[in-house]
Every structure is written in structure tokens, then in C-alpha cells.
Design a protein around this motif. Structure first.
Motif, PDB file in Angstrom:
ATOM      1  N   GLU A 137     -39.225 -36.538 -29.101  1.00 21.53           N
ATOM      2  CA  GLU A 137     -39.068 -36.534 -27.643  1.00 21.53           C
ATOM      3  C   GLU A 137     -40.145 -35.689 -26.956  1.00 21.53           C
ATOM      4  O   GLU A 137     -40.330 -35.786 -25.749  1.00 21.53           O
ATOM      5  N   ILE A 138     -40.758 -34.828 -27.737  1.00 24.40           N
ATOM      6  CA  ILE A 138     -41.757 -33.937 -27.135  1.00 24.40           C
ATOM      7  C   ILE A 138     -43.130 -34.599 -27.155  1.00 24.40           C
ATOM      8  O   ILE A 138     -43.597 -35.064 -28.197  1.00 24.40           O
ATOM      9  N   ASP A 139     -43.754 -34.659 -25.964  1.00 26.82           N
ATOM     10  CA  ASP A 139     -45.023 -35.382 -25.819  1.00 26.82           C
ATOM     11  C   ASP A 139     -46.233 -34.513 -26.129  1.00 26.82           C
ATOM     12  O   ASP A 139     -47.262 -35.006 -26.552  1.00 26.82           O
ATOM     13  N   ALA A 140     -46.103 -33.226 -25.818  1.00 22.90           N
ATOM     14  CA  ALA A 140     -47.288 -32.374 -25.877  1.00 22.90           C
ATOM     15  C   ALA A 140     -46.901 -30.970 -26.294  1.00 22.90           C
ATOM     16  O   ALA A 140     -45.768 -30.530 -26.044  1.00 22.90           O
ATOM     17  N   VAL A 141     -47.838 -30.285 -26.935  1.00 27.00           N
ATOM     18  CA  VAL A 141     -47.586 -28.873 -27.226  1.00 27.00           C
ATOM     19  C   VAL A 141     -48.716 -28.012 -26.677  1.00 27.00           C
ATOM     20  O   VAL A 141     -49.876 -28.425 -26.636  1.00 27.00           O
ATOM     21  N   LEU A 142     -48.318 -26.832 -26.252  1.00 31.75           N
ATOM     22  CA  LEU A 142     -49.295 -25.857 -25.805  1.00 31.75           C
ATOM     23  C   LEU A 142     -49.287 -24.729 -26.832  1.00 31.75           C
ATOM     24  O   LEU A 142     -48.241 -24.106 -27.061  1.00 31.75           O
ATOM     25  N   ILE A 143     -50.423 -24.493 -27.452  1.00 29.57           N
ATOM     26  CA  ILE A 143     -50.517 -23.504 -28.524  1.00 29.57           C
ATOM     27  C   ILE A 143     -51.036 -22.185 -27.960  1.00 29.57           C
ATOM     28  O   ILE A 143     -52.189 -22.083 -27.536  1.00 29.57           O
ATOM     29  N   ALA A 172     -43.233 -25.298 -16.292  1.00 30.59           N
ATOM     30  CA  ALA A 172     -41.931 -25.483 -15.643  1.00 30.59           C
ATOM     31  C   ALA A 172     -42.075 -25.703 -14.137  1.00 30.59           C
ATOM     32  O   ALA A 172     -41.276 -26.406 -13.520  1.00 30.59           O
ATOM     33  N   GLY A 173     -43.109 -25.113 -13.566  1.00 29.24           N
ATOM     34  CA  GLY A 173     -43.270 -25.186 -12.116  1.00 29.24           C
ATOM     35  C   GLY A 173     -43.947 -26.452 -11.632  1.00 29.24           C
ATOM     36  O   GLY A 173     -43.976 -26.734 -10.434  1.00 29.24           O
ATOM     37  N   ASN A 174     -44.500 -27.234 -12.560  1.00 31.46           N
ATOM     38  CA  ASN A 174     -45.215 -28.449 -12.148  1.00 31.46           C
ATOM     39  C   ASN A 174     -44.252 -29.633 -12.142  1.00 31.46           C
ATOM     40  O   ASN A 174     -43.516 -29.833 -13.106  1.00 31.46           O
ATOM     41  N   VAL A 175     -44.263 -30.406 -11.081  1.00 31.72           N
ATOM     42  CA  VAL A 175     -43.295 -31.506 -10.969  1.00 31.72           C
ATOM     43  C   VAL A 175     -43.540 -32.601 -12.003  1.00 31.72           C
ATOM     44  O   VAL A 175     -42.678 -33.451 -12.223  1.00 31.72           O
ATOM     45  N   ARG A 176     -44.717 -32.580 -12.658  1.00 31.90           N
ATOM     46  CA  ARG A 176     -45.010 -33.628 -13.631  1.00 31.90           C
ATOM     47  C   ARG A 176     -44.777 -33.193 -15.081  1.00 31.90           C
ATOM     48  O   ARG A 176     -45.095 -33.948 -15.996  1.00 31.90           O
ATOM     49  N   SER A 177     -44.256 -32.001 -15.299  1.00 32.83           N
ATOM     50  CA  SER A 177     -43.999 -31.573 -16.681  1.00 32.83           C
ATOM     51  C   SER A 177     -42.691 -30.803 -16.777  1.00 32.83           C
ATOM     52  O   SER A 177     -42.232 -30.207 -15.789  1.00 32.83           O
ATOM     53  N   THR A 178     -42.090 -30.820 -17.961  1.00 27.26           N
ATOM     54  CA  THR A 178     -40.859 -30.058 -18.221  1.00 27.26           C
ATOM     55  C   THR A 178     -41.059 -29.229 -19.477  1.00 27.26           C
ATOM     56  O   THR A 178     -41.612 -29.723 -20.464  1.00 27.26           O
ATOM     57  N   LEU A 179     -40.613 -28.013 -19.425  1.00 30.93           N
ATOM     58  CA  LEU A 179     -40.655 -27.181 -20.627  1.00 30.93           C
ATOM     59  C   LEU A 179     -39.379 -27.432 -21.409  1.00 30.93           C
ATOM     60  O   LEU A 179     -38.280 -27.065 -20.971  1.00 30.93           O
ATOM     61  N   VAL A 180     -39.515 -28.060 -22.592  1.00 32.33           N
ATOM     62  CA  VAL A 180     -38.343 -28.439 -23.377  1.00 32.33           C
ATOM     63  C   VAL A 180     -37.966 -27.333 -24.350  1.00 32.33           C
ATOM     64  O   VAL A 180     -36.794 -26.993 -24.500  1.00 32.33           O
ATOM     65  N   ALA A 181     -38.978 -26.781 -25.032  1.00 31.82           N
ATOM     66  CA  ALA A 181     -38.663 -25.803 -26.078  1.00 31.82           C
ATOM     67  C   ALA A 181     -39.778 -24.785 -26.224  1.00 31.82           C
ATOM     68  O   ALA A 181     -40.941 -25.069 -25.919  1.00 31.82           O
ATOM     69  N   VAL A 182     -39.394 -23.597 -26.727  1.00 30.67           N
ATOM     70  CA  VAL A 182     -40.331 -22.498 -26.936  1.00 30.67           C
ATOM     71  C   VAL A 182     -40.128 -21.946 -28.343  1.00 30.67           C
ATOM     72  O   VAL A 182     -38.980 -21.771 -28.783  1.00 30.67           O
ATOM     73  N   SER A 183     -41.245 -21.679 -29.045  1.00 40.03           N
ATOM     74  CA  SER A 183     -41.128 -21.001 -30.340  1.00 40.03           C
ATOM     75  C   SER A 183     -41.937 -19.716 -30.318  1.00 40.03           C
ATOM     76  O   SER A 183     -42.867 -19.585 -29.522  1.00 40.03           O
ATOM     77  N   ASP A 184     -41.568 -18.804 -31.179  1.00 40.77           N
ATOM     78  CA  ASP A 184     -42.371 -17.596 -31.344  1.00 40.77           C
ATOM     79  C   ASP A 184     -42.000 -16.948 -32.666  1.00 40.77           C
ATOM     80  O   ASP A 184     -40.876 -17.126 -33.166  1.00 40.77           O
ATOM     81  N   ILE A 227     -49.652 -14.554 -22.576  1.00 42.03           N
ATOM     82  CA  ILE A 227     -50.290 -15.753 -22.040  1.00 42.03           C
ATOM     83  C   ILE A 227     -49.342 -16.948 -22.132  1.00 42.03           C
ATOM     84  O   ILE A 227     -49.374 -17.847 -21.273  1.00 42.03           O
ATOM     85  N   GLY A 228     -48.461 -16.948 -23.151  1.00 39.40           N
ATOM     86  CA  GLY A 228     -47.448 -18.001 -23.251  1.00 39.40           C
ATOM     87  C   GLY A 228     -46.534 -17.999 -22.031  1.00 39.40           C
ATOM     88  O   GLY A 228     -46.140 -19.050 -21.516  1.00 39.40           O
TER      89      GLY A 228
END
Lengths: 333, 333, 333, 333
Positions: free
Chosen positions: A61-67, A21-33, A12-13
């Protein structure tokens, strides 16, 4: 432009990474696992960095996280992320423990940071269109709701054992859908469940087939049916009877081809599972999160919503065990 | 109460006998057939007498005759019945020869007796509902008509040889449906036909698969598709595109059961053939004849209508042979 | 990884840009357009450069070009790109002049560079599934093809005037679909056309409603229906009757919601137009081009295919004008 | 040839009269009704005599009686008819009192006369086809049953007051359908009910919207949904999930016409009420009775079946009142 860290690089991640990444209003900066390789691989696909969760949460610098990690880490990560000042989108469920989830809500309350719970089905274009029609009054007063959710095949029993059981793991989506469509919480719940699909599921103390009836203060009724097995595909239907009509949202089929032969008239099957069926829903969910995080709109699905659904799952688990109706307070949490 | 004599005790005669006897406003008095046994058997079932056609036509007690004999006897029997003062309902087609049919019309004209031609499809509740919607203007101005008529299986080649060919025997129903729905006769016709289903049909000089395009004075267009073989059942569909929408009348299915399995989603087949599909249409056709014969209403399908359809069938036969478009006068007959 | 230059930044160019940039096996390097601003804006969205067409064609770093400019430039750009050693994907039609298109084919032949024509409908998952079923023999021998293609609304008359007419501009897709599904070229064609939707279209010498019948050497038949107006949305259906059954590919609906009220049972409309309906087809088309350009697979739609469809469009234009059947050589070009 | 007396000339009696008189294996000899005029009128239509019930029961020439009187007379008439040596077909329910119905069963037992209860839905061709498919194993092992039965509009409150309540009057059909399809009686029942449609129904002590869950010894589950109001027509659907698929029997629509306009795609409504929907079922029910009465076949629906359904209705009434689950003995009566 929202700078996003993704916690969890599993199945799901990966879907979320694509939408971020595909949305023009957001950038994927980092991924953890927990598996660094998985994080590295997913990060590379989208030009992001692999980092630890701690590094992501502490990066100003990171505004939001997706858990999108395993359920047992959700509450902790929500709290940590909110305290770190991030906007949060967390996969369902909030927690397997209602008490822990309620504590999480209290802990987050002070931070003032918005938290969204990922009940993706609210964003399915079909269910959303059904709700829009209902809200326009096109079937008068809604009175009787039916939710059908059948998975194509049961998960491994090893998963079942840590899942919290069918009501918390699977039907929680339907509890949220009932809340979403009925617009209030029920006052009583009756659950029955059986292990018909796989005796090992029963041996593990869980059910694989269940029916729950919800009743509301004003007499309205909702019925939820779940099965872990529908060999023809992912069966996801909603039906609402109102004083002036009926609304039904049906399955999405593989394709529109119909073949008529001496054996009958054959149509395509429902799309196989949630990744196929709800791909547009995940994209719309992310759009909705961006609207909240960037444009100051209200969160469309709140932590309270997550707890409300969890409370129903807990009550259903109890009712299926005791055989008795469970009274509820009719409040969201 | 209309007293009726039935000429012809074959398959379609039996259907008519049931409707005549089952309607409270008509009685089946007598039945004739070239095979006396058939007449006797059918008469007995409905408490009627078996007689010769002559005896039926000359009986002053009989008000109306239904002609369900073989096509080559239609014109003669229509003339004889009309001269005998009977109201007449005759199965399609009027004749295989357009010239003979036109002569029949002239011969009957003087008698003042109403003659109805049995284009049963006009009375199918689905096609009738389509026409009613069209006439209410629910799709604006009708512009492009498509008729699909596929039989489940070809008749024996022995029948093909005396049938007058696909255009006169089978597509004549569609020509009448086009006249019925377009409300006027076309000004040109283009036909193509092939023998794809059974080479013996081709060897007998006929086609089993055909497409005809009709064009109208005001530019509207109709397309008719026929095949002698649809292994999934009797395929009878009508589709009209208008300036404000599309109307489609689909098939009637065996039942409403849908079965979803790993192989797909399976629905029932169309009902097998015309006796199943058009049973309600035959009953409604008889009602319409009674309304004309007893209540003085206009005949809903006239001898002129029968000739108009026959003229199109003749033009199609010619066009398919020559490969050229055939100009028509745009008049019904 | 294929490095791609895009010629044309209009509506369809934007769709292609998204697919080129979104595919992990291709990069959008540069965009050109007769309106520099449009090129700049589209290039910026995808991190590419705006350049002139000449600059794109002469850049040795660029492997392939996608031509999405106005039709009158297609032949010249195909030739230039092939001579410059690029793999080419060009939007349909090759040219409005069959002669010029044939010359283009000859000019390109020597370069040895593969050229693909963008008949996107071949890649629609529904039509592709229909063809796959047909090829597996699931309906026996295919015999009678019907194509229905209705646009939701006519384009401006200014566009009609430079479009080459309905047969070259709109029905060319159906001619290609007929070639695709029948697997060979027809031996005769009959076309009728009218101006029913908009009298200005008729005044401009074009038709807006048309029916074409194609016949094949072995007697098989295809029928194509086109209208410039279906107010309920983009109506795109394919139906093939075979010796053992019928295949139908239906429309894609806006959503699966069904509303039953006292007025009837209401379902969603077909998706509005080609961008909605064929979005998955454009992505699959690009995948197919990559498979040819990168993996050495054969081009799935060739310049010859483009010319074959154009030849049918030219014959249909002639047949609709003369009222006569047009004989064809039954060869692709 | 079965000679039949009809007790009751109301709406449903008229349907039965038509089937009795229209079947070649039965004759309608006499009709009784508490309103003599009604009996006379119906008798006249079918060439029968109007008599008292006593006269019918004591006529040795009459082989069978069909009881279509008001519910409170059913038990007495069944007993009297059986004692008089008649074969009996009695409309549902046997009685409003379960105790009285059980007494009736004991009283009839000694007569050796077969009694059939008129659960017409078992004879609906769609439900019958669903059961046939299930019995052929086409969906593997049946596990989860859903029954949806919505009436188009509630009856007058005066009727509600003597009806025995929704569970005995309306849902009794679904209890029988559950017994029919599950093939055994449930071991527990949970009912919820509300008055949402008409407050006067609630004031009369009844509900108009209800959901019942049945559980079976082997863990299988059935859900029944009832509403007294579906403004779009009579909604009668059955759905069975099995280990290898899903079976659904849908509604019968007024006609097959589909209209696509700018407002959406509109289909016909379900047929309005039980007389339209179940007309073929009533005819098939009569055929089945004839097969039992004349050919010695077993009664397809027995007095025991009637009592089993009634027991479930009584349990549901109790469960809806108490809010508690009701344990059942899992036996038919």
C-alpha cells in the motif's frame, strides 16, 4: 495521493514528516526508527503508525519511502526500497564510499524506480531565483561562481569522526550546488583545508576550514569556502559573475528590524541553522518529489547527481591531503 | 575667473572659502568678519586679504560676494551687495522676518543683480539624483513626499533663543526641499511641535520635535519630520511615492564595513553632521553659482525661493502655536 | 485542545482555517458561510463539517469561534457568540459604527467571555521585535513614531463604497499599531486625505492617499501615511525615534537575490500583499489566542482595543472632512 | 612644507598632482613627462614648472619625488631618486621582474632614503576601517580572507601585452592587501586562470579571470578572485572571517537613491573605476607619505612590501601555467 513511509525519525525526519503530512497530495502512513520510541512519538503526532523498516518496505500500500536514517544505511535502503517498487527520496549523501554509491546506482538501475537525492538547497527560493535569473540570461554568460557556506558552530567531535570528513559531510552540498549552477562537472579540483576552529577536529584527522577551486572544460571557475564556525549564524551565500552582470543570493535574516544608536546601525543576524534557513526549501523539495512520483515529471535531483557530488568530495579529500590538483573526467559520474 | 569676497569667516564661511579657492574658475580675494582675527586667519590660509565688509563691497574689482554672516545681517548685506553691483550668494535664511525679506526682494529687484540663496541640500548628489529620476518620470506622477531631517544633537539654548525657532532655523531646509521636489507651493499647512529633547528648549519658547503636513492644490501631500536629536548621526532622508513607484534617498554612511557577530550585523553610522554629509553639496552649490555668475545661466535658487521657504516657516510657527491649519495662497511668495 | 467553529470561509477565513487545523492545540470542527458551497469546500479540506452559524454557536462542544464574516455582521456575531459562552476571535474592525461597537462592548461585558480582535500586525515578527527592543529600552524614551502602509493596488470601487472609507478600512490597522507602540491613546488628531490614485474613489466620497498626525499628552507625536497604491508591492514599515536611537522595521522581500548589471543593482520587491507578508503573523496571532483561551492568559488584543482604533478612524474621517484638528480624550475608548 | 617633483603626468600623475598641490604641507614644484606637452599642461594647472626628470632629480631644493611613470622605468628612477637624496613615493609595481626589484632594494638600501610603494588600497577608508576593527579584536582571531577585485572592463590588448600579465598588473593589489590584512607572507600558493572575457587576451598569453588560494604557516587561508570585467562597475570587496565574527568591506555606490517599481528595487551601481572609488585613498596615501617624509614616521608601505607582492605575482603566474601549487618561504621578500 501518495502514501509514504518515513525511515528515520530524527531531527531531519521530523521536518520531512511535517511536510509529508502537511501536503494535500501525500499522507504519512508509517514511521520507522532504530529507536522505537522516537518512531512511535513522531508517528503519533501525524496520525501514522510506527513500524519496522522491513514492514514499511514490504507494504504494497505504500507508494514511496523517504530515507532519513544514518548515512551508513542509505545505499542498502535505497536498493531495498527500489527493489520493493517504491519511489525513493533519500537524504544526502548517497554513501561515504564512492564505490558503494556507484554500485548502488547499478543495482537500482534495473528496477526502473525513480530515486531522488535530498539536496535541499536546490529548492531554496533564493538560490532557485538566482538560477532562474541566470537561465533567463540576465547576467549573460556565467563565468565565475563563489559559494560561501559557514555553519554556526561545529558538531561534536564524535560526529566528525563518523561523518566522512568536511568534504563529504558539509561541502557535498556545495559540490551539488556547483553542479546545479554550472550545469556540468569540472575537469580539475584544488583543495586546501585546515583545522582552525577546534584542534580536536584536526586531531580526528579532519579539517574545519577549507577552500576548493573547481575548473571547467571551457575555462570557467568555481570557488567554494567552508567553515564550521560563523558565530553570527548560518552563512549561506551564492555569487555568480557573468559577462553582463553579477548575481548574489544572500542570507535570510531573523527579522527586518534595524536599530541605529551611537554604536552603529544594527540589523538582525542570519537565521541560526539549516532548519530555520531551509524550512521553505524542504517543503519545496517535497513538492518536487511529488511532481515526479505522482505526475511523471523527471526527478529533479537524481542518484547520479548524488554520486557526482560524492566524487568531488572524494577528490577534494585527496587533494587536501596530497596538496596537488586532482584531474577529473568532467563527467557527472 | 570670478573674484570673490567672503563675508563671514565662521564654520560655514570656512567651507565656502575652501570651495571658492579650490575652484579653477574663482579666486578668493578678501574675507571679512566681525572678529578680525578670524578673517585674517581664514584669509591667510587661502592667500586672500582680510578687509571690512564695506571695503569688500566697495571694491570694483570684486565680482561677487558670498554672505555667511549671522542671519540678522543677511537682508542688509544682500541689498548693499546688489546695489554695489555684486553677484550674491547668501546663506539661508534670507531673514527671520518674512516682511523684511519681502522688502529685501523689492529693494534688490531694481538692481538687476542675481541673488542666490544657499539651500545646499538641493545640490546633494543623492537628492539631486532622486529629483532627476522623478523628472524622467521613473516613478510616474509624484504624489506623496516624506522628508526626514534629524540633527545629531541640539544646539546650545543660547543659539536656540536667537534662531527664530525650529521652523525658521532647521525646517526651512525641508520647506525648500518640498518646494524643490513638489515644484509648486502648498495651499495649506498643519504643524505640530513639542519639546521632548531638552526642556530648556521648551522653556525658551521653541520646540525640538515637529511634524508638518503640506497639501497642494491638486491633492498631493508632503510630510516633514524634524528632531533636534538623533544620537546615531545626521539623519537626512527623502522619500517620494509616485503612481509608478517609490524613490528613496538614504543616508551617507561613515564607511561600508559590516561586522557580523553574535550580537547582530553592525554597519556604519550616518556621517555625523552637515559638514560631513553635505561637503559635496557645498562644492556643487558653488559650481552652480559660478555657472550663473559667469555663464549667464539662471540662478538655481533665487531670493524668491528663500522667501517662499520663509513664508512656510512662518505659517508653521503660527500653526504649531494655534493648533489650526493655515491656508496659503499656493504661490511661491 | 480547543474545538473551534469558523464563521466565514472567504480569503481570510481560509488562512485562519489552515492555522486552526495546523496547530496541535486546536481542531477545526465546523465552518459556516453565507455561500454554503464555500463552507463545504473549506470544511472538507480540513476534515471539518459545514454548518450554519446558528448551529455552530449552539453546539456546546465548540469552545471558540473565529469570526471572519463581512464587517456588518461582526457586532451581532460577537454578542451572540459571547452569550453562547464561546471564546471569540473576531476580524477587525469591530463595526463601522463606533456607537454600535461601544454597545457591543457593553453587551459583551456581562458574559465574562474573552473577546480578541484580529489586529494581525501586532504579531508580525518584525514589528514584534521592534516593540521588544523598544520595551527593553534599547532606544531610550520613544518620541516620534512613523507608520507607512501602502497597499499594492486599490480594491474595486464597489468594495470602497461599503468599506467605511480608508480610515476605517485600511488605516485602522495603523491606528491600532500606534496604540500598540505608543502605549496610550492620543489627545489630538489631524488628518488630510486626497483621491489621487483613482478618481472613482473620490467620486465615491472616499480618499486613497492620507496622512494623519497624532499627538500625545506628553508631547510625543505619531505620523501615519497611507496610500492605496504602491506598484512595487505591499509596503509596511514602522519607524520609532527615541532619545537613544532609531528603530526601523522594514519590508519582507520576495527573495534575497541581488542582480548587478549596467542598469544598477536590483533587489527583490516586497512580498505582494497581506497574505504573503503577514502569513507568519496570522499563525502567531492564533497561538496568542490559544494562550488566552486555553491557558488563561489575558487577551493580547481586546474589544476595547478594537473600539479605540475605531474611534481614531472616526475622528480622522471627521478631521479630513472639516480640515480641523479633532481633540480626543486620550483614553482608549 | 615638502617640495615635490612629480615624474609622470598621465592619468594617475594628475591625481597625485592634485593631492600634492591641495595639501597644506606640500608644494608641487615641478612635473616631468616623456610627452613635454603633458608635463607643461599639468604643471600650469598647479603653478609648477615643467622640467626633465634629470633636472628634477638634480635640484637640491626638491625634497621628494613621486614616480608615476611607466612600470619599466620604476626601478631605475627609484634608485636615481634615492641616490639623489630624495624621499620617494613610487607607484606599484616596483618592477615586472622580481630579480630587478630585489636588486633595486639592495641598491637603495645604502642610501638610507625612505621609499614608499603606492599600494593605494591600504588607505581606502573602508579597508582601513576593516583592518582597524580586526586589530581591535572585534572578530576574534582572523582565519579566512576573501578578496574580490573586478575591473569594470578590460584594458586594450596592447596594454595587456606590456602589463606583465594579470597577476603582476592587477592582482598585485590583492597580494598586497592579503599581506596587509594577514600580517605575514603565505607558505603556499595555488592559482588558476582563464581567458573568458576576451579571446585576444588569451591569444596574448594572459588570463582575464583568475582565482588564487594562499595558505599560511598557521593554517589560515586567503582566496583572491579577479576578473577584468564587471559591467556594473568597479567591484572591490574584502571579507574576513574570524573566530568571533565576520568583517565585510563593500563597494562605494554612486549615490544612495533606491527606486522601487514593478520591476524590483533598484540601487545605485558601484562607482565606475579606481579614480572614483579610490580618490579618498589617494589623498590619505599622500598624507601618510607626508607623515613619513616630514614627521619621521615609518613608511607605511615599504619597498619590501612591493617586492613581497611581486613575488606572489610571480609565483601565481608560474602556478597558473604549471597547474601545480608553489611553495613559498613565508617571508616577505
Amino acid at each position: 495521493m501518495l502514501k509514504v513511509g518515513l525511515l528515520g525519525a530524527g531531527r531531519i525526519g521530523q521536518v520531512h514528516a511535517m511536510n509529508i503530512a502537511g501536503n494535500v497530495r501525500s499522507t504519512l502512513v508509517a514511521v520507522s526508527d532504530m529507536y522505537e520510541d522516537a518512531a512511535r512519538k513522531l508517528a503519533a503526532t501525524h496520525g501514522a503508525e510506527a513500524r519496522s523498516s522491513e514492514a514499511i518496505l514490504s507494504d504494497p500500500e505504500i507508494d514511496a519511502v523517504l530515507i532519513a536514517t544514518s548515512t551508513d544505511t542509505h545505499s542498502d535502503l535505497i536498493e531495498a526500497a527500489a527493489k520493493a517498487g517504491k519511489a525513493v527520496l533519500c537524504e544526502k549523501p548517497v554513501d561515504l564510499s564512492l564505490e558503494r554509491a556507484q554500485q548502488c546506482l547499478r543495482n537500482v538501475a534495473g528496477t526502473g524506480k525513480p530515486v531522488m537525492i535530498g539536496f535541499n538547497r536546490r529548492f531554496d527560493p533564493n538560490f532557485a531565483a538566482l538560477k532562474a535569473s541566470m537561465q533567463k540570461g540576465e547576467i549573460g554568460k556565467p563565468e565565475l561562481l563563489s559559494l560561501t557556506s559557514f555553519d554556526p558552530a561545529p558538531p561534536p567531535v564524535s560526529y566528525i569522526k563518523v561523518s566522512g570528513g568536511l568534504f563529504r559531510d558539509m561541502m557535498i552540498h556545495d559540490f551539488d550546488m556547483a553542479n546545479f549552477l554550472m550545469g556540468e562537472a569540472p575537469v580539475a579540483l584544488r583543495a586546501v583545508g585546515s583545522s582552525l576552529v577546534d584542534p580536536e577536529i584536526g586531531a580526528a584527522g579532519d579539517v574545519d576550514t577549507a577552500v576548493v577551486t573547481l575548473t571547467y572544460a571551457d575555462g570557467r571557475i568555481a570557488v567554494i569556502k567552508n567553515s564550521r564556525r560563523a558565530v553570527y549564524g548560518y552563512d549561506q551565500r551564492v555569487e555568480m559573475l557573468g559577462s553582463e552582470g553579477l548575481l548574489q543570493a544572500g542570507n535570510v535574516l531573523e527579522n527586518t528590524v534595524v536599530r541605529s544608536t551611537a554604536d552603529g546601525v544594527l540589523s538582525g543576524k542570519p537565521t541560526y541553522f539549516f532548519l530555520e534557513r531551509y524550512m521553505p526549501a524542504y517543503a519545496a523539495e517535497w513538492e518536487a518529489f511529488l511532481a515526479a512520483a505522482l505526475d511523471g515529471q523527471a526527478m529533479p535531483v537524481t542518484l547520479e547527481d548524488g554520486i557526482s557530488a560524492l566524487a568531488l568530495a572524494e577528490a577534494a579529500t585527496e587533494s587536501a591531503r596530497s596538496g596537488q590538483a586532482v584531474a577529473l573526467n568532467g563527467q557527472a559520474n
